[in-house]
Design a protein around this motif. Structure first.
Motif, short mmCIF file in Angstrom:
data_model
loop_
_atom_site.label_atom_id
_atom_site.label_comp_id
_atom_site.label_asym_id
_atom_site.label_seq_id
_atom_site.Cartn_x
_atom_site.Cartn_y
_atom_site.Cartn_z
N LEU A 1 12.07 26.95 4.87
CA LEU A 1 12.01 25.52 4.53
C LEU A 1 11.75 24.68 5.76
CD1 LEU A 1 15.14 25.27 2.19
CD2 LEU A 1 12.77 25.61 1.50
N GLN A 2 11.25 23.44 5.55
CA GLN A 2 11.15 22.49 6.65
C GLN A 2 12.57 22.21 7.19
OE1 GLN A 2 9.00 18.85 5.67
NE2 GLN A 2 8.05 19.92 3.96
N PRO A 3 12.71 21.93 8.49
CA PRO A 3 14.05 21.65 9.02
C PRO A 3 14.79 20.53 8.28
CG PRO A 3 12.51 21.98 10.82
CD PRO A 3 11.70 21.99 9.56
N ALA A 4 14.08 19.45 7.90
CA ALA A 4 14.72 18.34 7.20
C ALA A 4 15.24 18.77 5.83
CB ALA A 4 13.76 17.16 7.05
N VAL A 5 14.46 19.59 5.12
CA VAL A 5 14.87 20.07 3.80
C VAL A 5 16.08 21.00 3.96
CG1 VAL A 5 14.15 21.32 1.72
CG2 VAL A 5 12.51 19.89 2.94
N ALA A 6 16.03 21.87 4.96
CA ALA A 6 17.15 22.78 5.24
C ALA A 6 18.42 21.99 5.53
CB ALA A 6 16.80 23.68 6.42
N LEU A 7 18.27 20.89 6.28
CA LEU A 7 19.43 20.09 6.68
C LEU A 7 20.08 19.42 5.47
CD1 LEU A 7 21.19 19.14 8.95
CD2 LEU A 7 19.55 17.34 9.46
N ILE A 8 19.27 18.84 4.56
CA ILE A 8 19.87 18.16 3.41
C ILE A 8 20.48 19.19 2.44
CG2 ILE A 8 18.41 16.11 3.58
CD1 ILE A 8 16.77 17.15 1.23
N MET A 9 19.91 20.40 2.39
CA MET A 9 20.49 21.44 1.55
C MET A 9 21.85 21.88 2.11
SD MET A 9 18.56 24.86 0.19
CE MET A 9 19.13 25.74 -1.26
N LEU A 10 21.94 22.01 3.44
CA LEU A 10 23.22 22.33 4.08
C LEU A 10 24.25 21.24 3.84
CD1 LEU A 10 21.99 23.71 7.54
CD2 LEU A 10 23.20 25.01 5.78
N ALA A 11 23.80 19.97 3.92
CA ALA A 11 24.70 18.83 3.68
C ALA A 11 25.24 18.88 2.26
CB ALA A 11 23.97 17.52 3.94
#
Length: 493
Positions: free
Chosen positions: A52-62
């Motif tokens: 995934l894109q880093p931003a997508v990965a970050l919101i999924m982690l959140a």
């Protein structure tokens, strides 16, 4: 505002919103299952995040982070077993209320309180983190070294019952971190002629082993024990208007208390929830009803422990220092997907930060919707036998370890650290200090090396900066507080 609008456009792109939804829903399920925590959920996500894109990965982690904290309240209310440590205080009034036949109302109150706590903490994150990052942009190697020293003193706060064992765990993490090539000199260290060790241990298999596989080994010991079956019908989810009015008098201060505690590294949801519960009881006119099913005794800890989510992200994003155990794992996860939390992230990747802010806020409303709509599904989650659930998760752990580098060696590393983690947990050693040692140790070493190179070997340069001296001072305060806390139980005996 324009930055937040860009974040809204990114998060509400159908595909991106789907990943946030999966992260949040998955977090609720993970949090609801006793034995699985937010850190295990995040680790199970990691192999998929590389695509995934880093931003997508970050919101999924959140989404996973917020959902797991809320999910812990479900098993706490239904079967008197907190799904996560931060839901321990919710048991005190949640389970008695469920025994009275009002499990629906208990879950409804927990859902509303969790959402409010998350919203307030997210607003604090949006306003505090960028300001703190602006100050941190002025840091040089000396200041960063002092900051990493402070980060390593957090080991004392996340050591669990024994400070000595926590320090030993931290030293074990530091010893793992020094294996491989020296970042300053380029010399090979402690690889013993093994080519795979020249780059050190890969972080993903280490995280999977220490947190996920070791926990699964512990849970597999319980196979054969009778499973609690929940048969009560759930009805009457929403509280009345009068009850809501009383609830918000507790929810709002508890949310701010949780956010403040979350900002302080090394605290976390368990501390915040018990403090909020204690304060709600102290200021209540009906103290005797606490512990017997008082809805305020559910609202206060749930608002506080979800308040810590945004609070814990403040030091993580702005300084690169994790606020609790879950954000320690999240720090490793972010580094694995190519993001380095810290002040430069606000300057170099503002679009990722904006997406995170919007994603964090959206996750709270998803928790509200999923919590209220799925309330009758929750008992089914708790009926899954551990003899089926945990072997499946163990298989996913090995698959995730292999998928990163298509390497059987990585699977072996995950298994080895799983066995090590199992015995460390069994004898009371905490896992979070190990991760802090692995992540923060090399950063401290790199910045120390840079500071000494710039100053031509003058160690005095480490104490010339007022900011560095400030971090040394709060490092001493952090260690002193932990030592005092360790001595208190001895005085009682």
């Amino acid at each position: 505002m324009s930055a937040l609008i860009q974040g809204l456009q990114f998060v509400f792109t159908p595909v991106n919103f789907l990943f946030l939804f999966i992260g949040t829903a998955g977090g609720i399920v993970v949090g609801a299952i006793p034995g699985l925590t937010g850190s295990v959920g995040i680790i199970l996500l990691l192999p998929f995040l590389f695509y995934l894109q880093p931003a997508v990965a970050l919101i999924m982690l959140a989404g996973m982070f917020c959902g797991a904290i809320y999910g812990g309240s479900i098993s706490a209310i239904l079967i008197s077993t907190p799904g996560t440590p931060s839901a321990a205080a919710t048991v005190l009034d949640g389970y008695p209320l469920a025994q009275k036949g009002e499990a629906g109302k208990a879950i409804g109150v927990a859902t509303i309180a969790s959402t409010c706590g998350g919203i307030i903490s997210t607003l604090c994150l949006i306003f505090i983190a960028p300001q703190l990052a602006r100050v941190a942009l002025k840091f040089g190697p000396e200041e960063y070294f002092a900051l990493m020293v402070f980060g390593l003193t957090v080991i004392a706060s996340v050591s669990g019952a024994s400070l000595v064992k926590g320090i030993l765990s931290g030293l074990f993490g530091l010893s793992i971190a020094v294996i491989g090539i020296d970042p300053i000199s380029g010399y090979d260290r402690f690889s013993f002629g093994i080519p795979n060790l020249m780059t050190g241990f890969p972080m993903l298999p280490v995280l999977i082993g220490l947190f996920a596989i070791s926990q699964i080994f512990i849970e597999l010991q319980k196979i054969g024990q009778p499973l609690t079956i929940y048969k009560q019908k759930i009805k009457g989810v929403l509280p009345t208007r009068k009850e809501l009015k009383d609830l918000f008098k507790v929810i709002i201060p508890s949310s701010f208390l949780g956010t403040f505690i979350g900002i302080i590294p090394g605290t976390g949801g368990a501390i915040a929830s018990f403090m909020a519960y204690n304060e709600a009881r102290r200021f209540s006119r009906d103290k005797e009803s606490f512990g017997e099913g008082n809805i305020l005794g559910i609202a206060a800890p749930e608002a506080a422990n979800n308040g810590t989510t945004g609070g814990a992200m403040v030091p993580l994003l702005s300084l690169g220092i994790p606020g609790d155990v879950v954000t320690s794992v999240m720090l490793g996860a972010l580094m694995l997907v190519g993001l380095r939390p810290g002040p430069l992230m606000f300057k170099q990747n503002p679009e990722i930060i904006n997406a995170l802010f919007v994603g964090f806020m959206t996750a709270q409303f998803l928790i509200l919707a999923l919590g209220l709509l799925s309330v009758r599904v929750f008992p089914a989650i708790l009926r899954v036998p551990s003899s089926i659930l945990f072997p499946v998760i163990l298989s996913l752990c090995f698959l995730g370890s292999f998928s990163l580098g298509n390497s059987v060696y990585d699977m072996f590393v995950a298994l080895m650290f799983g066995i090590i983690g199992f015995f460390l947990r069994k004898y009371g050693f905490a896992m979070a200090p190990i991760i802090l040692g692995i992540i923060l140790g090399p950063l401290a070493e790199q910045n120390l090396g840079k500071a000494l190179i710039i100053s031509h070997g003058n160690w005095g340069t480490l104490f010339n900066s007022p900011i560095a001296l400030f971090f040394y001072a709060i490092s001493l305060a952090s260690v002193s507080y932990s030592l005092m806390r360790m001595k208190r139980p001895n005085k009682q005996h």
